[in-house]
Motif scaffolding. Structure first.
Motif, short mmCIF file in Angstrom:
data_model
loop_
_atom_site.label_atom_id
_atom_site.label_comp_id
_atom_site.label_asym_id
_atom_site.label_seq_id
_atom_site.Cartn_x
_atom_site.Cartn_y
_atom_site.Cartn_z
N ALA A 66 49.73 44.94 57.38
CA ALA A 66 49.91 44.03 58.74
C ALA A 66 48.79 43.97 59.44
CB ALA A 66 51.11 44.85 59.31
N ASP A 67 48.06 45.26 59.74
CA ASP A 67 46.80 45.32 60.49
C ASP A 67 45.80 44.44 59.91
OD1 ASP A 67 48.12 47.14 61.94
OD2 ASP A 67 47.05 48.76 61.68
N LEU A 68 45.40 44.30 58.56
CA LEU A 68 44.59 43.41 58.07
C LEU A 68 45.04 41.96 58.26
CD1 LEU A 68 44.24 45.65 54.69
CD2 LEU A 68 42.35 44.84 56.20
N ASP A 69 46.33 41.94 58.24
CA ASP A 69 46.67 40.30 58.28
C ASP A 69 46.07 39.76 59.88
OD1 ASP A 69 48.00 39.96 55.96
OD2 ASP A 69 49.95 40.62 56.85
N LYS A 70 46.46 40.75 60.78
CA LYS A 70 45.93 40.46 61.99
C LYS A 70 44.42 40.47 62.16
CE LYS A 70 47.49 39.90 65.49
NZ LYS A 70 47.81 38.65 66.24
N ALA A 71 43.65 41.21 61.58
CA ALA A 71 42.33 41.15 61.69
C ALA A 71 41.84 39.87 61.09
CB ALA A 71 41.80 42.48 60.81
N MET A 72 42.58 39.51 59.76
CA MET A 72 41.84 38.37 58.97
C MET A 72 42.44 37.24 59.65
SD MET A 72 42.49 39.29 55.11
CE MET A 72 41.38 40.81 54.22
N SER A 73 43.48 36.99 60.66
CA SER A 73 43.70 35.99 61.37
C SER A 73 42.75 35.45 62.48
CB SER A 73 45.11 36.29 62.03
OG SER A 73 45.07 37.09 63.12
N LEU A 74 41.85 36.49 62.90
CA LEU A 74 40.73 36.21 63.65
C LEU A 74 39.49 36.24 63.28
CD1 LEU A 74 42.34 39.42 66.03
CD2 LEU A 74 42.73 36.89 66.43
N ASN A 114 39.37 50.56 68.72
CA ASN A 114 40.53 49.99 67.96
C ASN A 114 39.89 49.43 66.56
OD1 ASN A 114 41.91 47.28 67.31
ND2 ASN A 114 43.23 47.98 69.36
N ARG A 115 40.94 50.10 65.64
CA ARG A 115 40.30 49.76 64.46
C ARG A 115 40.50 48.41 63.81
NH1 ARG A 115 43.12 54.18 65.25
NH2 ARG A 115 42.33 56.18 64.39
N ILE A 116 41.24 47.46 64.11
CA ILE A 116 41.20 46.15 64.05
C ILE A 116 40.05 45.48 64.57
CG2 ILE A 116 42.59 43.92 64.35
CD1 ILE A 116 45.26 45.90 64.13
N ALA A 117 39.61 45.70 65.76
CA ALA A 117 38.75 45.36 66.53
C ALA A 117 37.35 45.62 65.84
CB ALA A 117 38.50 45.73 68.00
N ALA A 118 37.28 46.53 65.24
CA ALA A 118 36.11 47.18 64.48
C ALA A 118 35.97 46.06 63.37
CB ALA A 118 36.28 48.66 63.84
N ASN A 144 40.53 27.56 62.82
CA ASN A 144 41.72 27.85 63.73
C ASN A 144 41.64 29.44 64.10
OD1 ASN A 144 42.93 25.26 63.74
ND2 ASN A 144 43.65 25.60 61.72
N VAL A 145 40.54 30.15 64.18
CA VAL A 145 40.43 31.36 64.88
C VAL A 145 39.89 31.26 66.18
CG1 VAL A 145 40.17 32.08 62.53
CG2 VAL A 145 38.40 31.82 63.95
N PRO A 146 40.07 32.30 67.18
CA PRO A 146 39.49 32.09 68.52
C PRO A 146 38.03 32.00 68.55
CG PRO A 146 41.29 33.91 68.18
CD PRO A 146 41.08 33.43 66.96
N VAL A 147 37.61 31.27 69.50
CA VAL A 147 35.99 30.96 69.56
C VAL A 147 35.76 32.01 70.53
CG1 VAL A 147 34.41 29.18 70.64
CG2 VAL A 147 36.52 28.53 68.99
N GLY A 148 34.44 32.60 70.47
CA GLY A 148 34.08 33.44 71.38
C GLY A 148 34.84 34.85 71.53
N TRP A 183 39.08 36.32 70.87
CA TRP A 183 39.90 37.20 69.66
C TRP A 183 40.41 38.53 70.42
CZ3 TRP A 183 38.06 41.87 68.64
CH2 TRP A 183 36.71 42.23 68.81
N LEU A 184 39.79 39.09 71.30
CA LEU A 184 40.14 40.32 71.73
C LEU A 184 41.28 40.33 72.66
CD1 LEU A 184 38.92 43.18 72.17
CD2 LEU A 184 37.85 42.62 74.24
N ASP A 185 41.62 39.25 73.11
CA ASP A 185 42.94 39.17 73.79
C ASP A 185 44.16 39.38 72.65
OD1 ASP A 185 41.72 38.79 76.09
OD2 ASP A 185 41.88 36.47 75.99
N ASP A 186 44.02 38.64 71.79
CA ASP A 186 44.96 39.03 70.59
C ASP A 186 45.02 40.45 70.05
OD1 ASP A 186 45.48 36.18 70.57
OD2 ASP A 186 44.72 35.61 68.44
N VAL A 187 43.97 40.73 69.87
CA VAL A 187 43.90 42.43 69.70
C VAL A 187 44.36 43.44 70.39
CG1 VAL A 187 42.29 44.51 68.91
CG2 VAL A 187 41.98 42.16 68.06
#
Length: 416
Positions: free
Chosen positions: A76-84, A331-335, A394-398, A401-405
């Motif tokens: 699930a965490d990988l899904d979130k990271a890869m979506s960004l 935050n590991r996803i942010a990493a 379709n991923v956040p620009v600039g 993406w941090l808001d999603d994390v």
């Protein structure tokens, strides 16, 4: 027309003025997958039943809340990271990330223990890479493939053989070759009298592991060196000279890790040095600070130099790019997002370089113009091209993406 598109059009013209087609660059970037590493998400813990603490000189420092505790949470965490993260991606798994209701010894792991990972990879159209886990085990305390005790050595040889079957399974199921990388922590903290015998044993062990021929369209063997590590400060059996020679004579891939050399060494310079002798090169892009500390990859000179070597020499099909860092202080996803996007940015910047023109100047020995052009192109608006790449995927620009994390941290990670 969005602001991103407008800015991109202006940048596109500026790059065209120096003979660079930004559309060609973006199309090529889509063909360069980055193999993200599963172990960033859980601090290299894995999911073996009854697993103990980390050994083998591996440390994950920090205690940021929310690390994955199960394979389901990690995916699930990988899904979130890869979506960004835009573009093509892969996932690099360690053997210790198997899934089983019962304890499975490492010499007995099978493809079925990774079936959920394969199903997930199919759903996400990802390739998988693999690693035997030669650390954090009772039989790895003294040594593994170089152990003087043949029974212990055989145990680890069988582990390597079992992992190759899993790697082949990944390649067959997913239609893309799995690169299986062998790294061992064998060495000595203090002075060693006989350095030769362990290396002889390592040759014999590796030869035994790769004795069964596997179609390279499914599986590629790789071996990874290291200068030193915690607990092996004086002697590392698997040195760079050892593995470079082994890869060249056995036809395996060679893995170069950015954190595994002296601080004054650059693996970017090593790429062209080894490629005449090996068919495939695996890169573990990381960032050492004072030692092999595996910090999150930055868009720094070293990362850019690595990307430049790959692109300038058109090594797209021979160099496999993986990441290797595990920071538990943020935050590991942010990493994952920061490190992967930085590697992609470096590749894009390399693709936007007027390489053909620079090579012509170099061949003409016009070093003045070469230096001038190299410096001037650094100021061109590559960021606008990157933003366009993100928007198209379709991923956040600039930094959005941090808001999603942060949102994911609030709703998911904080509940663990």
């Amino acid at each position: 027309m969005s602001n991103v598109q407008q800015t991109y059009q202006l940048a596109q013209q500026q790059f065209a003025d120096i003979g660079v087609d930004t559309e060609t660059a973006l199309n090529l970037l889509d063909k360069l997958p980055i193999s993200m590493h599963c172990w960033q998400g859980d601090d290299v813990g894995g999911f073996e039943k009854g697993a103990g603490s980390l050994t083998g000189g591996i440390q994950a420092t920090g205690n940021y809340p929310g690390k994955a505790r199960t394979a389901v949470e990690l995916r699930a965490d990988l899904d979130k990271a890869m979506s960004l993260i835009p573009g093509k991606k892969r996932l690099n798994l360690h053997a210790s990330y198997l899934e089983s209701e019962h304890k499975v010894e490492r010499n007995e792991i099978k493809p079925e223990h990774f079936a959920n990972w394969v199903d997930w990879a199919k759903q996400n159209q990802l390739g998988l890479d693999f690693n035997p886990t030669y650390f954090s085990h009772p039989l790895s305390e003294e040594a593994t493939l170089t152990h003087a005790n043949k029974e212990i050595r055989d145990f680890w040889i069988e582990h390597g053989k079992a992992c190759r079957k899993i790697s082949k399974y990944f390649g067959k199921e997913l239609g893309t070759a799995s690169v299986m990388n062998i790294w061992i922590p064998d060495g000595s903290k203090d002075l060693v009298v006989d350095k030769f015998a362990p290396r002889q044993r390592l040759v014999e062990s590796l030869d035994a592991i790769i004795s069964e021929k596997i179609d390279p369209q499914y599986h590629i063997d790789a071996v990874e060196s290291k200068l030193f590590g915690i607990g092996v400060e004086s002697y590392t059996v698997g040195s760079n000279e050892f593995y470079a020679t082994y890869a060249a004579t056995r036809g395996t891939a060679l893995c170069l890790d950015a954190g595994h050399f002296h601080p004054t060494e650059s693996i970017a310079d090593k790429i062209s040095a080894v490629m005449p002798f090996i068919q495939h090169l695996l890169l573990h892009v990381s960032r050492p600070v004072r030692w092999d500390s595996d910090h999150v990859v930055l868009l720094d000179d070293e990362t850019q130099a690595i990307a430049n070597e790959i692109i300038r020499n058109q090594l797209f099909d021979r160099v496999h790019i993986g990441l290797d860092f595990f920071d538990a202080s943020i935050n590991r996803i942010a990493a994952w997002v920061i490190g992967t996007r930085n590697m992609q940015k470096a590749l894009l910047k390399a693709l936007l370089e007027p390489t053909a023109q620079l090579r012509q100047l170099e061949n003409a020995r016009d070093f003045t113009a070469r230096l001038a052009l190299l410096e001037e192109q650094k100021s061109l608006p590559w960021q606008a091209v990157w933003d366009m790449y993100c928007e198209r995927h379709n991923v956040p620009v600039g930094r959005r993406w941090l808001d999603d994390v942060r949102g994911y941290e609030k709703t998911v990670l904080s509940q663990r």
